[in-house]
Write an enzyme that holds these catalytic residues in place. Sequence first.
Site, mmCIF file in Angstrom:
data_model
loop_
_atom_site.group_PDB
_atom_site.id
_atom_site.type_symbol
_atom_site.label_atom_id
_atom_site.label_comp_id
_atom_site.label_asym_id
_atom_site.label_seq_id
_atom_site.Cartn_x
_atom_site.Cartn_y
_atom_site.Cartn_z
ATOM 1 N N ASP A 1 76.269 47.097 1.432
ATOM 2 C CA ASP A 1 76.982 47.091 0.157
ATOM 3 C C ASP A 1 76.085 46.568 -0.969
ATOM 4 O O ASP A 1 75.191 45.761 -0.735
ATOM 5 C CB ASP A 1 78.232 46.205 0.298
ATOM 6 C CG ASP A 1 79.217 46.399 -0.848
ATOM 7 O OD1 ASP A 1 79.159 47.465 -1.518
ATOM 8 O OD2 ASP A 1 80.039 45.510 -1.085
ATOM 9 N N ASN B 1 85.699 55.834 1.005
ATOM 10 C CA ASN B 1 84.753 56.287 -0.023
ATOM 11 C C ASN B 1 85.119 57.659 -0.604
ATOM 12 O O ASN B 1 84.650 58.020 -1.689
ATOM 13 C CB ASN B 1 83.312 56.345 0.518
ATOM 14 C CG ASN B 1 82.668 54.969 0.664
ATOM 15 O OD1 ASN B 1 81.721 54.804 1.433
ATOM 16 N ND2 ASN B 1 83.178 53.972 -0.057
#
Length: 249
Positions: A19, A67
Amino acid sequence: MLTETDIDLKPRHIAIIMDGNNRYGKQHELGKGEGHIKGKDALDPVVEYCREVGIEVLTVFAFSSENWQRPPSEVALLMHLLSVTISEQLPRMQKYQIQLRFIGDRSQLSDDLQAQMADAEAQTAHYDAMRLVIAISYGGQWDIAHAAKQLAAQVQTGQLAVEEITKEKLGAYVQLADEPAVDMLIRTGGEYRLSNFLLWQSAYAELFFTQTLWPNFSAEELDGMLKEFSQRQRRFGKTSEQVASTTTN
Ligand code: M2E
């Protein structure tokens, strides 16, 4: 780098939530999506390090089932980057003798990408130095529901009785059932969440969080985490009195 004495205390399976690409892009005033391009290149030294120290499996979260809700332009870029990355990685996999595997809901992906993934798996299937697993369109809850569906189908056909359902039977149908459990889970980018990554497989994992944004993550930082891992494992095998009575644990 790791010393000989640490060798029995290293993880067999490391999983990473990579991330911080977008925040890296903003910090460096890069164009939209360019943080992901930086992030793509940060994986190479980590893979080489893991192979060097004898990690058996490295699983990375490239694209989560959540996502898909990102802006369509970002989804399109990520899909393009996935395809580019697989092409770029194939010669590296051959050079380092690393097997490439994919987990996740492939039915959501384009036919072209699905074919490319199957081809990459076939081409690297006989490499035995390490396994690199790429999670694409993956979610831990999807994984467990998908496994439950397999057992339910067996119940429906009478091959399996409801009373026979156990965690071992369900665990045989989750993704990576043929791999050792995740024993070290790392998240970069400063958030303290699992974000629906390998929920079942990480049940007993040691968790590591770092503020470092993924494009800045390095083999050196991972090496420090592996040293911390081996210390946690040493404590785990001892009573608190035993830990307190030793100066060098
Ligand atoms: C990756 C994909 O966010 C992703 C963009 C593409 C590269 N990436 C991050 C990956 O995780 C495929 C392979 Cl073969 C290796 C890494």
